[in-house]
Design an enzyme around this catalytic site. Structure first.
Site, PDB file in Angstrom:
ATOM      1  N   CYS A  90      -6.518 -28.197   8.612  1.00  0.00           N
ATOM      2  CA  CYS A  90      -4.943 -27.539   8.714  1.00  0.00           C
ATOM      3  C   CYS A  90      -4.186 -28.251   9.863  1.00  0.00           C
ATOM      4  CB  CYS A  90      -5.420 -26.070   9.110  1.00  0.00           C
ATOM      5  SG  CYS A  90      -5.732 -25.916  10.931  1.00  0.00           S
ATOM      6  N   HIS A 117      -3.998 -21.371  11.367  1.00  0.00           N
ATOM      7  CA  HIS A 117      -5.491 -21.735  11.090  1.00  0.00           C
ATOM      8  C   HIS A 117      -6.483 -20.542  10.483  1.00  0.00           C
ATOM      9  CE1 HIS A 117      -9.308 -23.566  12.497  1.00  0.00           C
ATOM     10  NE2 HIS A 117      -9.434 -22.365  12.623  1.00  0.00           N
ATOM     11  N   CYS A 157     -12.025 -29.105   9.775  1.00  0.00           N
ATOM     12  CA  CYS A 157     -10.896 -28.225   9.224  1.00  0.00           C
ATOM     13  C   CYS A 157      -9.698 -29.218   8.926  1.00  0.00           C
ATOM     14  CB  CYS A 157     -10.328 -27.003  10.239  1.00  0.00           C
ATOM     15  SG  CYS A 157      -8.789 -26.273   9.618  1.00  0.00           S
ATOM     16  N   ASP A 203      -7.611  -7.624   1.499  1.00  0.00           N
ATOM     17  CA  ASP A 203      -6.520  -7.834   2.452  1.00  0.00           C
ATOM     18  C   ASP A 203      -7.032  -7.149   3.750  1.00  0.00           C
ATOM     19  OD1 ASP A 203      -4.893  -5.273   3.520  1.00  0.00           O
ATOM     20  OD2 ASP A 203      -6.375  -4.654   2.043  1.00  0.00           O
ATOM     21  N   ASP A 242       0.992  -1.178   0.121  1.00  0.00           N
ATOM     22  CA  ASP A 242      -0.235   0.047   0.002  1.00  0.00           C
ATOM     23  C   ASP A 242       0.933   1.325  -0.101  1.00  0.00           C
ATOM     24  OD1 ASP A 242       1.096   0.221   2.674  1.00  0.00           O
ATOM     25  OD2 ASP A 242      -0.971  -0.387   3.564  1.00  0.00           O
ATOM     26  N   CYS A 251      -5.638 -28.383  13.515  1.00  0.00           N
ATOM     27  CA  CYS A 251      -6.742 -29.120  13.621  1.00  0.00           C
ATOM     28  C   CYS A 251      -6.484 -30.562  13.563  1.00  0.00           C
ATOM     29  CB  CYS A 251      -8.037 -28.440  12.963  1.00  0.00           C
ATOM     30  SG  CYS A 251      -8.497 -26.890  13.219  1.00  0.00           S
TER      31      CYS A 251
END
Length: 375
Positions: free
Chosen positions: A305, A334, A303, A265, A92, A308
């Protein structure tokens, strides 16, 4: 070097699928960009982000200008080499941080004089200097220097900020010379529909390779944000990516895609993760709560990931209560997995013309029908 391909336009909504080609790779849109404010996504490594399939990350010009300095980053080979990230990066302009963090700001048509929020040292950033800093950082996508109005804000102040943003956008474009960086303009105008339309037309006429939508998600009700997006969409180019700046809650991502947004974002997923709040398929989970002390189930059974699949709620709660760094790291991983996976599901729903059905099912399961301010 930069090209947006419109792959599919939904018939049931303004949602669309695309690809944005950059020197460091192709971005499948719609896409959420994890935020690496100071050339790092907090607690995570580049390998973590690659495992999550983060296709692009964002870094912050203001913070990198303050430390370590843009010239040092240039000397280190630019952001990609400096932080060892092989995929696209967006920076940015630093405008929002100048206006929200810096002390004793003085805004004129020439630029902004301010004091550092770190040391109190004096600085001046003009549109030209903002481009010089971003050129030195070397991101694939860079943003024009703009003026972001707060919420609430009187019309006179919003209009003044918008006109200055337009003037600075022209100066940024004239000063930008690197062909391997795409400069995006930014639409402002607060919550005034006529100003938003005027700003959208002005920025579109400047023919940037992409358009950022700024000045939203600054405290206004989400319904007003969505109305603003709908107001300007007819005036934005269809052959360029549209980037809704600073938005990252699950509901806003889905609603933004529904209205034609391509890029998002936000620091939200990693910031709340460091405080012990997780995004799950059934809504928000505050892992520090007593109820999870002896809960030996995964954080989210739906999940897949790393957190998890390998750890329990009780263990993660223990890490936070013991103030172990691993807790923030696992929670951050996560939450980013959750949002990036959500965007994959959204893209699939758009492709199969079932985004409306997906949105309704997600909101009902996640709890937004009862609590629109879940995050």
């Amino acid at each position: 070097m930069f090209q947006y391909e419109l792959l599919y336009q939904s018939k049931e909504s303004a949602a669309r699928l695309g690809r944005f080609h950059t020197p460091h790779g192709v971005i499948e849109t719609p896409m959420f960009m994890p935020v690496g404010t100071q050339a790092t996504v907090k607690t995570l490594t580049p390998d973590d982000l690659l495992a999550l399939d983060a296709q692009i990350i964002l870094a912050n010009t203001y913070h990198l200008y303050m430390r370590p300095g843009h010239e040092l980053v240039r000397e280190g080979g630019g952001l990609h080499k400096f932080m060892n990230w092989p995929r696209p990066i967006l920076t940015d302009s630093g405008g929002f941080q100048v206006f929200s963090l810096a002390r004793l700001r003085d805004i004129t048509d020439d630029g902004v004089s301010f004091r550092s929020h770190i040391s109190g040292s004096k600085h001046f950033i003009s549109p030209e200097k903002a481009i010089d800093i971003e050129n030195a950082l070397g991101a694939d996508i860079i943003m024009a220097f703009d003026v972001c109005s707060p919420y609430p804000c009187e019309r006179e102040q919003v209009e003044s900020a918008m006109r200055r943003t337009h003037a600075w956008a022209k100066r940024c474009k004239a000063h930008h010379k690197r062909e391997d960086q795409a400069l995006f303009g930014i639409v402002q105008g607060g919550l005034y529909p006529d100003l938003r339309v005027e700003s959208a037309k002005t920025i579109a006429d400047l023919d940037f390779p992409g358009v950022g939508i700024g000045g939203l998600s600054v405290g206004e009700p989400k319904e007003l944000m969505y109305e603003s997006i709908e107001t300007i969409m007819p005036y934005l180019p269809t052959d360029r990516p549209r980037y809704l700046m600073g938005v990252g809650s699950p509901d806003a991502l889905i609603e933004g895609v529904f209205r034609g947004i391509d890029l998002f974002d936000c620091v939200l997923p990693t910031r709340i993760a460091r405080n012990g709040t997780l995004m799950t398929s059934h809504g928000r989970m505050v892992i520090k709560n007593q109820r999870y002390e002896r809960d030996f189930t995964p954080v989210d059974e739906e999940c897949d990931c790393y957190l998890c699949k390998n750890f329990t709620r009780a263990y993660l709660r223990h890490l936070f209560k013991a103030e172990e760094i691993l807790g923030a790291r696992l929670a951050s991983y996560h939450n980013l997995h959750f949002l990036l996976n959500l965007m994959r599901q959204v893209r699939e729903a758009v492709r199969e013309e079932r985004l409306t059905e997906f949105r309704q099912a997600f909101f009902a399961k996640y709890g937004y029908l009862d609590n629109h301010r879940n995050f």
